[in-house]
Design an enzyme around this catalytic site. Structure first.
Site, PDB file in Angstrom:
ATOM      1  N   HIS A 307       0.857  -1.178   0.000  1.00 41.49           N
ATOM      2  CA  HIS A 307       0.000   0.000   0.000  1.00 41.49           C
ATOM      3  C   HIS A 307       0.893   1.228   0.000  1.00 41.49           C
ATOM      4  CE1 HIS A 307      -3.073   2.894   1.145  1.00 41.49           C
ATOM      5  NE2 HIS A 307      -3.925   2.011   0.661  1.00 41.49           N
ATOM      6  N   ASP A 364      -8.092  -5.109  -0.001  1.00 43.47           N
ATOM      7  CA  ASP A 364      -8.675  -5.923  -1.055  1.00 43.47           C
ATOM      8  C   ASP A 364      -8.172  -7.349  -1.094  1.00 43.47           C
ATOM      9  OD1 ASP A 364     -10.626  -4.305  -2.022  1.00 43.47           O
ATOM     10  OD2 ASP A 364      -9.157  -3.033  -3.013  1.00 43.47           O
TER      11      ASP A 364
HETATM   12  N1  ACO Z   1       4.214  -7.808  -4.859  1.00 43.31           N
HETATM   13  C1  ACO Z   1       5.541  -7.851  -5.006  1.00 43.31           C
HETATM   14  N2  ACO Z   1       6.368  -6.791  -4.837  1.00 43.31           N
HETATM   15  C2  ACO Z   1       5.786  -5.608  -4.524  1.00 43.31           C
HETATM   16  C3  ACO Z   1       4.395  -5.494  -4.354  1.00 43.31           C
HETATM   17  C4  ACO Z   1       3.605  -6.638  -4.533  1.00 43.31           C
HETATM   18  N3  ACO Z   1       2.285  -6.571  -4.384  1.00 43.31           N
HETATM   19  N4  ACO Z   1       4.105  -4.200  -4.035  1.00 43.31           N
HETATM   20  C5  ACO Z   1       5.264  -3.540  -4.012  1.00 43.31           C
HETATM   21  N5  ACO Z   1       6.285  -4.382  -4.295  1.00 43.31           N
HETATM   22  C6  ACO Z   1       7.719  -4.059  -4.307  1.00 43.31           C
HETATM   23  C7  ACO Z   1       8.110  -3.270  -5.552  1.00 43.31           C
HETATM   24  O1  ACO Z   1       8.528  -4.131  -6.608  1.00 43.31           O
HETATM   25  C8  ACO Z   1       9.229  -2.424  -5.025  1.00 43.31           C
HETATM   26  O2  ACO Z   1      10.374  -3.250  -4.911  1.00 43.31           O
HETATM   27  P1  ACO Z   1      11.856  -2.624  -5.101  1.00 43.31           P
HETATM   28  O3  ACO Z   1      12.003  -1.603  -4.007  1.00 43.31           O
HETATM   29  O4  ACO Z   1      12.771  -3.807  -4.984  1.00 43.31           O
HETATM   30  O5  ACO Z   1      11.848  -2.008  -6.474  1.00 43.31           O
HETATM   31  C9  ACO Z   1       8.792  -2.077  -3.595  1.00 43.31           C
HETATM   32  O6  ACO Z   1       7.940  -3.177  -3.205  1.00 43.31           O
HETATM   33  C10 ACO Z   1       8.022  -0.763  -3.486  1.00 43.31           C
HETATM   34  O7  ACO Z   1       6.930  -0.806  -4.411  1.00 43.31           O
HETATM   35  P2  ACO Z   1       6.287   0.474  -5.114  1.00 43.31           P
HETATM   36  O8  ACO Z   1       5.529   0.028  -6.329  1.00 43.31           O
HETATM   37  O9  ACO Z   1       7.357   1.520  -5.313  1.00 43.31           O
HETATM   38  O10 ACO Z   1       5.320   0.984  -3.979  1.00 43.31           O
HETATM   39  P3  ACO Z   1       4.159   2.023  -4.185  1.00 43.31           P
HETATM   40  O11 ACO Z   1       3.902   2.636  -2.860  1.00 43.31           O
HETATM   41  O12 ACO Z   1       4.465   2.938  -5.334  1.00 43.31           O
HETATM   42  O13 ACO Z   1       2.908   1.114  -4.662  1.00 43.31           O
HETATM   43  C11 ACO Z   1       1.064  -0.346  -4.618  1.00 43.31           C
HETATM   44  C12 ACO Z   1       1.892   0.677  -3.829  1.00 43.31           C
HETATM   45  C13 ACO Z   1       0.686   0.224  -6.003  1.00 43.31           C
HETATM   46  C14 ACO Z   1      -0.230  -0.618  -3.860  1.00 43.31           C
HETATM   47  C15 ACO Z   1       1.875  -1.657  -4.783  1.00 43.31           C
HETATM   48  O14 ACO Z   1       2.230  -2.169  -3.517  1.00 43.31           O
HETATM   49  C16 ACO Z   1       1.160  -2.715  -5.616  1.00 43.31           C
HETATM   50  O15 ACO Z   1       1.241  -2.695  -6.837  1.00 43.31           O
HETATM   51  N6  ACO Z   1       0.405  -3.656  -4.940  1.00 43.31           N
HETATM   52  C17 ACO Z   1      -0.356  -4.657  -5.644  1.00 43.31           C
HETATM   53  C18 ACO Z   1      -1.661  -4.047  -6.161  1.00 43.31           C
HETATM   54  C19 ACO Z   1      -2.665  -3.782  -5.052  1.00 43.31           C
HETATM   55  O16 ACO Z   1      -2.931  -4.627  -4.207  1.00 43.31           O
HETATM   56  N7  ACO Z   1      -3.260  -2.569  -5.099  1.00 43.31           N
HETATM   57  C20 ACO Z   1      -4.303  -2.187  -4.147  1.00 43.31           C
HETATM   58  C21 ACO Z   1      -3.864  -1.023  -3.319  1.00 43.31           C
HETATM   59  S1  ACO Z   1      -5.015  -0.694  -2.060  1.00 43.31           S
HETATM   60  C22 ACO Z   1      -6.301   0.071  -2.795  1.00 43.31           C
HETATM   61  O17 ACO Z   1      -6.203   0.709  -3.812  1.00 43.31           O
HETATM   62  C23 ACO Z   1      -7.564  -0.060  -2.127  1.00 43.31           C
END
Ligand code: ACO
Length: 428
Positions: A307, A364
């Site tokens: 998140h 979710d």
């Molecule tokens: N699975 C695997 N790796 C992940 C995940 C995941 N779900 N989420 C983040 N990471 C990793 C990224 O690859 C990144 O790794 P790195 O530092 O080695 O490059 C690190 O964690 C940080 O990730 P970001 O994408 O920079 O984090 P950000 O805060 O921008 O994104 C987000 C948050 C979009 C929710 C992300 O965690 C994600 O894509 N999650 C999966 C989709 C999801 O569940 N979305 C729902 C959000 S809640 C809502 O909208 C109600």
């Protein structure tokens, strides 16, 4: 404590005041940055460090896992309030008393008809159309049938627009689902509660009486409350920025629905369930999918994990996990998807990759399991999220307009070609 932050640039010092929120959050007020520094701007892709507004609606602390609507904790609201009360609270700032709540509900009921012509628009969509696309289009189409723009300085006008959309949106949601299922479009029943009525409009079979199931209605109510607002997330920021051009409420909401659709935002609930189904169909090997999620050459992400703001736990996920257990037990459903979800969560919480990146299940991760138990088709999950988020979007739009916020218009740092002369097509 300091009351300003100083920026040193080009041998000069510039002071910027600090703004303190009621929960002691501090922000540097850079409103004068460009004018005092001669054009310096900031760059912050994804706005990870940028506050776009001051807001009095929702407070969340991502480190402590706190979420409050208008000061009330999400835990207490999910347990004690109903969705209509939460709508009122978010939009108008206070919990309604009995008379206010009853008047609010009556006003909504009085607006619950949707012009029959709207059915022609719905008819034009193929059955295979994604419900989020249909819902966004129908919400936008509502403008044509309600063309009077809202005078935001008139409390009556504002109230009228709010009850109108709270009344008509659930009809559109139900029509969206019924179209996909090939069911006749249904209308509501003024004798039912707000959420009960939504359920009836979605599920009433043409030849059968609608029978209320309290467990189902309570579960739906709770899910809607948990999704009702989440401060300046992607879709809410979209609603505010579209509304900041003085586009109307319905147009702003339609844009918000499109923003919510994406799998990194609201679309995650559908993506989670599809992922869990794929894992079950693949033999339930969670380790294989954990490895894929950690493999940087693999685009797969563990949907429902991570998140932007919660870096400790998502308080909604805690409530929803417990609710999923209770609802499935109450309805007598055994679902292998829930077992896989629990297994995956346990592994991820113990895995260094997820621990280091502070990746926890979000709201979710478990909501899809409940929607599925309630008989809601997977493609409708994000629509249900939109239904829950509606009062939050309205509240944020209203706040933005009442505060007379300026049009949203971020800056950029240009990295394209510098000036060059036009070359005629035959000389290129
Ligand atoms: N699975 C695997 N790796 C992940 C995940 C995941 N779900 N989420 C983040 N990471 C990793 C990224 O690859 C990144 O790794 P790195 O530092 O080695 O490059 C690190 O964690 C940080 O990730 P970001 O994408 O920079 O984090 P950000 O805060 O921008 O994104 C987000 C948050 C979009 C929710 C992300 O965690 C994600 O894509 N999650 C999966 C989709 C999801 O569940 N979305 C729902 C959000 S809640 C809502 O909208 C109600």
């Amino acid at each position: 404590m300091a009351d300003k932050a100083t920026l040193e640039y080009n041998g000069q010092k510039f002071d910027f005041p600090l703004i303190k929120g009621t929960e002691d959050e501090l922000a540097i007020d850079i409103k004068t940055l460009r004018s005092v520094t001669g054009g310096l701007t900031t760059i912050d892709p994804g706005y990870k460090n940028t506050g776009s507004c001051e807001s009095g609606i929702t407070f969340l602390d991502g480190e402590k896992g706190i979420l409050r609507y208008r000061g009330y904790s999400i835990e207490e609201l999910a347990e004690k309030a109903d969705f209509l009360e939460v709508c009122y609270l978010l939009i108008f700032g206070e919990l309604p008393n009995k008379e206010q709540l009853s008047a609010f509900h009556i006003d909504i009921k009085n607006e619950s008809h949707v012009d029959e012509e709207m059915k022609k628009i719905l008819d034009a969509f193929p059955k295979s159309a994604h419900p989020m696309g249909v819902l966004s289009s129908l919400t936008s189409a509502l403008i044509a049938f309600n063309p009077v723009s809202v005078n935001v300085t008139s409390a009556d006008d504002m109230y009228g627009a709010i009850v109108r959309i709270l009344a008509k949106f659930p009809v559109l949601v139900s029509w969206t689902m019924r179209k996909q299922k090939g069911l006749p479009l249904d209308y509501g029943d003024d004798n039912l509660g707000y959420v009960e009525n939504i359920h009836k409009m979605m599920f009433k079979m043409p030849t059968k009486e609608y029978v209320k199931n309290k467990i189902v209605i309570d579960a739906l109510d709770k899910l809607l409350i948990l999704h009702a607002d989440h401060e300046q997330n992607c879709s809410t920021s979209t609603v505010r920025i579209v509304g900041s051009s003085h586009a109307g409420l319905f147009a702003s909401l339609s844009a918000g629905i499109s923003a919510l659709w994406g799998p990194l935002h609201g679309g995650a609930n559908q993506a989670v369930l599809e992922m869990l189904e794929a894992i079950v169909a693949d033999g339930g090997d969670t380790k294989k999918y954990m490895a894929k999620a950690k493999d940087k050459s693999d685009p797969f992400r563990l949907m429902g994990f991570g998140h932007r703001v919660y870096k400790n736990f998502d308080p909604r996920a805690k409530i929803i996990k417990k609710a999923a257990d209770e609802i499935l037990a109450d309805l007598g459903i055994e679902d292998p998807i829930l077992d896989v979800a629990k297994g995956l969560e346990k592994e991820a919480l113990e895995d260094q990759y997820f621990v280091d990146r502070k990746l926890y299940p979000n709201v979710d991760f478990y909501s899809g399991v409940i929607y599925r138990a309630l008989g809601i088709p997977t493609e409708m999950f994000t629509v249900m999220f939109a239904l829950g988020r509606l009062p939050g979007w309205i509240a944020q739009w209203r706040e933005m307009r009442l505060r007379n916020e300026p049009i949203g218009r971020p800056r950029q740092v240009y990295i394209g070609e510098t000036f060059r002369s036009f070359v005629e097509v035959d000389k290129r």
